[in-house]
Design an enzyme around this catalytic site. Structure first.
Site, PDB file in Angstrom:
ATOM      1  N   SER A   1       0.828  -1.127  -0.087  1.00  0.00           N
ATOM      2  CA  SER A   1       0.098   0.072   0.339  1.00  0.00           C
ATOM      3  C   SER A   1       1.029   1.139  -0.069  1.00  0.00           C
ATOM      4  O   SER A   1       2.299   1.219  -0.506  1.00  0.00           O
ATOM      5  CB  SER A   1      -1.121   0.001   1.322  1.00  0.00           C
ATOM      6  OG  SER A   1      -1.919   0.848   0.898  1.00  0.00           O
ATOM      7  N   ASN A   2       0.275   2.366   0.273  1.00  0.00           N
ATOM      8  CA  ASN A   2       1.172   3.691   0.453  1.00  0.00           C
ATOM      9  C   ASN A   2       0.692   4.617   1.412  1.00  0.00           C
ATOM     10  O   ASN A   2      -0.270   4.036   2.047  1.00  0.00           O
ATOM     11  CB  ASN A   2       1.157   4.284  -0.850  1.00  0.00           C
ATOM     12  CG  ASN A   2      -0.292   4.737  -1.383  1.00  0.00           C
ATOM     13  OD1 ASN A   2      -1.120   5.400  -0.407  1.00  0.00           O
ATOM     14  ND2 ASN A   2      -0.981   4.083  -2.294  1.00  0.00           N
ATOM     15  N   CYS A   3       1.099   5.581   1.935  1.00  0.00           N
ATOM     16  CA  CYS A   3       0.996   6.439   2.954  1.00  0.00           C
ATOM     17  C   CYS A   3      -0.135   7.254   2.876  1.00  0.00           C
ATOM     18  O   CYS A   3      -0.493   8.160   3.739  1.00  0.00           O
ATOM     19  CB  CYS A   3       1.927   7.318   3.255  1.00  0.00           C
ATOM     20  SG  CYS A   3       3.809   6.326   3.526  1.00  0.00           S
TER      21      CYS A   3
END
Ligand code: CTP
Length: 218
Positions: free
Chosen positions: A23-25
């Protein structure tokens, strides 16, 4: 004029087993602020949200998704009734080739993860654009403008919102943002540091002005 906004927000998660994912932030704050700003202006809003820890703004119809493929399906389903698509989600570009139905064990897990590309959502729905207004985001580390200009053209957008997410006051989790709006007509507007709610209001105002011009030209 009352319009229907379709807004995407947050990250996507690309699972490799039931408890692990890529995923990402992204926290979804910008997309949720956009949904709230559009409702405040009297528009109808459908918000397609990746996994985020944010309450649904009043008056917004929320559709929860997990992966990029699910987000694409939701956008395709809801775009039919939308006048405006704002893709503020940070869509994961890759997903694991193999998804295990049970927890992967370290003894048997391969050390290299094989990935396959996810669909580009804006690219996939480009043929459905018609008279709709499409807005994208270019969240970059460093000067975002060259990449934003490229994405504005490549993705066939009316507007792209460029920001440098390496800045602590303009990153994913911040309540503020510092963006430049780049229109397909060449207009460029660099906004000072402001709360994401204010940035959202400016983007909604841009869309409304663009829509008014479009109707005038017809
Ligand atoms: N986007 C999309 N589908 C994807 C990836 C991104 O629709 N699979 C949208 C984003 O929501 C955003 C815009 O495209 O509005 C730009 O996203 P970004 O991640 O910055 O660009 P990419 O196309 O992924 O390019 P790169 O990885 O080279 O930065």
């Amino acid at each position: 004029m009352r319009m229907h906004f379709l807004v995407t927000a947050g990250p996507t998660r690309e699972h490799l087993d039931p408890i692990r994912f890529i995923s990402n932030c992204s926290t979804g704050k910008m997309g949720f602020a956009l949904a709230e700003a559009a409702v405040a202006r009297g528009h109808d809003v459908t918000l397609v949200a990746g996994p985020v820890a944010l309450p649904t703004p009043a008056g917004v119809t929320r559709v929860d998704v997990v992966s990029a493929c699910e987000m694409l399906a939701a956008v395709q389903r809801h775009l039919v009734v939308a006048d405006v698509l704002i893709m503020s989600a940070a869509v994961a570009d890759w997903r694991p080739l193999v998804v295990s139905g049970s927890k992967l064990k370290k003894r048997t897990m391969p050390p290299v993860l094989e990935l396959i590309p996810n669909p580009d959502i804006l690219g996939a729905v480009a043929p459905l654009k018609g008279a709709r207004i499409f807005v994208g985001f270019a969240a970059e580390t460093g000067d975002p403008l060259p990449e934003a200009r490229r994405k504005l053209v490549d993705k066939g957008l009316d507007l792209i919102v460029a920001n440098d997410v390496s800045q602590p006051d303009a990153g994913f989790a911040a309540d503020t943002n510092r963006v430049t709006l780049l229109g397909s007509d060449g207009a460029t507007e660099t906004l000072p540091l402001m709360r994401k709610a204010e940035v959202a209001a400016r983007i909604v105002a841009w869309v409304e002005a663009r829509c008014a011009l479009y109707l005038q030209d017809r």
